[in-house]
Design an enzyme around this catalytic site. Structure first.
Site, PDB file in Angstrom:
ATOM      1  N   GLY A   1       0.775  -1.245   0.000  1.00 12.55           N
ATOM      2  CA  GLY A   1       0.000   0.000   0.000  1.00 12.55           C
ATOM      3  C   GLY A   1       0.799   1.283   0.000  1.00 12.55           C
TER       4      GLY A   1
ATOM      5  N   GLU B   1       3.797   4.471   5.715  1.00 11.49           N
ATOM      6  CA  GLU B   1       2.607   3.627   5.591  1.00 11.49           C
ATOM      7  C   GLU B   1       1.515   4.391   4.853  1.00 11.49           C
ATOM      8  OE1 GLU B   1       1.265   1.092   5.115  1.00 11.49           O
ATOM      9  OE2 GLU B   1       0.627  -0.067   6.830  1.00 11.49           O
ATOM     10  N   ASP B   2       0.638   3.658   4.191  1.00  6.90           N
ATOM     11  CA  ASP B   2      -0.459   4.306   3.484  1.00  6.90           C
ATOM     12  C   ASP B   2      -1.525   4.811   4.457  1.00  6.90           C
ATOM     13  OD1 ASP B   2      -1.189   1.717   4.217  1.00  6.90           O
ATOM     14  OD2 ASP B   2      -1.963   1.145   2.249  1.00  6.90           O
TER      15      ASP B   2
ATOM     16  N   ARG C   1      -5.170   0.201  -6.836  1.00  9.31           N
ATOM     17  CA  ARG C   1      -3.957   0.825  -6.273  1.00  9.31           C
ATOM     18  C   ARG C   1      -3.439   1.958  -7.157  1.00  9.31           C
ATOM     19  NH1 ARG C   1      -2.081  -2.285  -1.963  1.00  9.31           N
ATOM     20  NH2 ARG C   1      -2.318  -4.530  -2.159  1.00  9.31           N
TER      21      ARG C   1
ATOM     22  N   ASP D   1      -5.113   2.425  10.602  1.00  9.00           N
ATOM     23  CA  ASP D   1      -6.511   2.110  10.861  1.00  9.00           C
ATOM     24  C   ASP D   1      -6.619   1.696  12.331  1.00  9.00           C
ATOM     25  OD1 ASP D   1      -9.196   1.556  10.123  1.00  9.00           O
ATOM     26  OD2 ASP D   1      -8.718  -0.494   9.606  1.00  9.00           O
ATOM     27  N   THR D   2      -6.652   0.417  12.628  1.00  6.46           N
ATOM     28  CA  THR D   2      -6.677  -0.011  14.035  1.00  6.46           C
ATOM     29  C   THR D   2      -5.352   0.291  14.727  1.00  6.46           C
ATOM     30  OG1 THR D   2      -5.841  -2.231  13.552  1.00  6.46           O
ATOM     31  CG2 THR D   2      -8.239  -1.916  13.498  1.00  6.46           C
ATOM     32  N   GLY D   3      -4.282   0.290  13.953  1.00  5.38           N
ATOM     33  CA  GLY D   3      -2.959   0.553  14.529  1.00  5.38           C
ATOM     34  C   GLY D   3      -2.144  -0.706  14.801  1.00  5.38           C
ATOM     35  N   TYR D   4      -2.745  -1.869  14.669  1.00  6.71           N
ATOM     36  CA  TYR D   4      -2.026  -3.108  15.006  1.00  6.71           C
ATOM     37  C   TYR D   4      -0.782  -3.328  14.149  1.00  6.71           C
ATOM     38  CZ  TYR D   4      -5.811  -4.660  18.057  1.00  6.71           C
ATOM     39  OH  TYR D   4      -6.719  -4.756  19.065  1.00  6.71           O
ATOM     40  N   THR D   5      -0.916  -3.096  12.846  1.00  7.24           N
ATOM     41  CA  THR D   5       0.222  -3.320  11.949  1.00  7.24           C
ATOM     42  C   THR D   5       1.410  -2.450  12.347  1.00  7.24           C
ATOM     43  OG1 THR D   5      -1.340  -3.701  10.151  1.00  7.24           O
ATOM     44  CG2 THR D   5       0.945  -3.355   9.524  1.00  7.24           C
ATOM     45  N   LEU D   6       1.158  -1.169  12.483  1.00  7.71           N
ATOM     46  CA  LEU D   6       2.236  -0.237  12.796  1.00  7.71           C
ATOM     47  C   LEU D   6       2.816  -0.473  14.177  1.00  7.71           C
ATOM     48  CD1 LEU D   6       3.239   1.799  10.787  1.00  7.71           C
ATOM     49  CD2 LEU D   6       0.930   1.148  10.311  1.00  7.71           C
TER      50      LEU D   6
ATOM     51  N   LYS E   1      -7.053   7.107  10.006  1.00  8.76           N
ATOM     52  CA  LYS E   1      -8.472   6.862  10.340  1.00  8.76           C
ATOM     53  C   LYS E   1      -8.542   6.735  11.852  1.00  8.76           C
ATOM     54  CE  LYS E   1     -10.149   3.664   6.953  1.00  8.76           C
ATOM     55  NZ  LYS E   1     -10.782   2.356   6.723  1.00  8.76           N
TER      56      LYS E   1
ATOM     57  N   PHE F   1     -14.114   3.082   3.695  1.00  5.85           N
ATOM     58  CA  PHE F   1     -13.135   2.203   3.058  1.00  5.85           C
ATOM     59  C   PHE F   1     -12.617   2.935   1.832  1.00  5.85           C
ATOM     60  CE2 PHE F   1     -11.268  -1.132   0.575  1.00  5.85           C
ATOM     61  CZ  PHE F   1     -10.561  -1.819   1.558  1.00  5.85           C
TER      62      PHE F   1
ATOM     63  N   ASP G   1      -5.897  -0.560  -1.723  1.00  7.27           N
ATOM     64  CA  ASP G   1      -6.538  -1.510  -2.631  1.00  7.27           C
ATOM     65  C   ASP G   1      -7.821  -2.111  -2.081  1.00  7.27           C
ATOM     66  OD1 ASP G   1      -5.113  -3.102  -0.602  1.00  7.27           O
ATOM     67  OD2 ASP G   1      -5.779  -4.794  -1.835  1.00  7.27           O
TER      68      ASP G   1
HETATM   69  P1  IMP Z   1      -4.290  -1.442  10.738  1.00  2.00           P
HETATM   70  O1  IMP Z   1      -5.704  -1.802  11.069  1.00  2.00           O
HETATM   71  O2  IMP Z   1      -3.928  -0.067  11.253  1.00  2.00           O
HETATM   72  O3  IMP Z   1      -3.329  -2.515  11.192  1.00  2.00           O
HETATM   73  O4  IMP Z   1      -4.224  -1.346   9.146  1.00  2.00           O
HETATM   74  C1  IMP Z   1      -3.651  -2.359   8.409  1.00  2.00           C
HETATM   75  C2  IMP Z   1      -3.758  -2.209   6.925  1.00  2.00           C
HETATM   76  O5  IMP Z   1      -5.100  -2.301   6.566  1.00  2.00           O
HETATM   77  C3  IMP Z   1      -3.294  -0.903   6.315  1.00  2.00           C
HETATM   78  O6  IMP Z   1      -1.913  -0.827   6.135  1.00  2.00           O
HETATM   79  C4  IMP Z   1      -3.984  -1.005   4.967  1.00  2.00           C
HETATM   80  O7  IMP Z   1      -3.219  -1.806   4.090  1.00  2.00           O
HETATM   81  C5  IMP Z   1      -5.274  -1.713   5.314  1.00  2.00           C
HETATM   82  N1  IMP Z   1      -6.417  -0.783   5.365  1.00  2.00           N
HETATM   83  C6  IMP Z   1      -6.949  -0.180   6.436  1.00  2.00           C
HETATM   84  N2  IMP Z   1      -7.978   0.616   6.085  1.00  2.00           N
HETATM   85  C7  IMP Z   1      -8.060   0.521   4.734  1.00  2.00           C
HETATM   86  C8  IMP Z   1      -8.928   1.144   3.747  1.00  2.00           C
HETATM   87  O8  IMP Z   1      -9.826   1.961   4.031  1.00  2.00           O
HETATM   88  N3  IMP Z   1      -8.713   0.788   2.456  1.00  2.00           N
HETATM   89  C9  IMP Z   1      -7.737  -0.089   2.075  1.00  2.00           C
HETATM   90  N4  IMP Z   1      -6.908  -0.669   2.958  1.00  2.00           N
HETATM   91  C10 IMP Z   1      -7.083  -0.368   4.275  1.00  2.00           C
HETATM   92 MG    MG Z   2      -0.812  -1.342   4.094  1.00  5.29          MG
END
Ligand code: IMP
Ligand code: MG
Length: 182
Positions: A48, A102-103, A168, A106-111, A134, A155, A162
């Site tokens: 992303g 990062e693109d 993308r 969202d929840t923050g778990y990945t980061l 978000k 979304f 994507d």
């Molecule tokens: P997290 O929930 O912060 O761990 O987000 C993980 C990943 O979810 C992000 O890096 C994106 O690749 C994907 N993601 C979260 N929200 C969106 C969205 O609105 N559109 C597309 N991908 C998303």
């Molecule tokens: Mg991503």
């Protein structure tokens, strides 16, 4: 995914000109902040972040090494709290200033997972640059040092983001209102 959906044009949330303007501002901030850095490494999270990262780094003038992580992707059925690293970075980061790109947060778990790992490996500093935030969806705290835009809970697709790996390459950020089946 139903291929007919490919021709639906997501409605514009952030247009191309606004994106490019903000990317330039972020690049200037990064340039200023890392002017004295001994070793800067920009690390993108595949896939992303790629479109954003390329535009951003083309405008950064301080010397920078580039690397990538790949984590599990959104909605693959695993618990969001169990983030897996699919592709690790190649560079050694001990003592380096790391800028994670990062693109979207969202929840923050990945980061959270990646930031903890980078610190554990002994980076001199770790900062986060995220195009989109978000924040209403946040479940774990993640400090964003360089934020492109705060967005509501839609979304979104385009400019790297994507739906089933489509969209993308849209040059703008659009809202996907269609059904999420694939
Ligand atoms: P997290 O929930 O912060 O761990 O987000 C993980 C990943 O979810 C992000 O890096 C994106 O690749 C994907 N993601 C979260 N929200 C969106 C969205 O609105 N559109 C597309 N991908 C998303
Ligand atoms: Mg991503």
């Amino acid at each position: 995914m139903n291929p007919t959906k490919r021709i639906e044009r997501p409605r514009v949330l952030i247009g191309e000109a606004d994106l490019q303007r903000r990317v330039s501002e972020l690049a200037q901030e990064i340039d200023r902040d890392y002017a004295d850095s001994e070793r800067l490494i920009a690390i993108g999270v595949l896939k992303g972040s790629v479109f954003f990262m390329v535009d951003l780094l083309k405008q950064v003038t301080v010397p920078v090494q580039v690397d990538f992580f790949q984590t599990t992707s959104y909605g693959d059925g695993t618990s969001p709290s169990e983030v897996r690293i699919r592709k690790d970075i190649d560079l050694l980061i001990r003592g380096a200033d790391v800028l994670l790109i990062e693109d979207i947060v969202d929840t923050g778990y990945t980061l959270r997972t990646i930031l903890d790992l980078l610190r554990y490996r002994g980076a001199a500093s770790v900062k986060l640059c995220a195009l989109l935030d978000k924040s209403t969806r946040r479940e774990v705290e993640v400090p964003i040092d360089y934020r492109g835009f705060e967005i509501e809970d839609h979304f979104v697709v385009g400019y790297g983001l994507d739906l089933a790996d489509y969209y993308r390459n849209l040059p703008y950020i659009g809202i996907y209102d269609g059904e999420m089946d694939d």
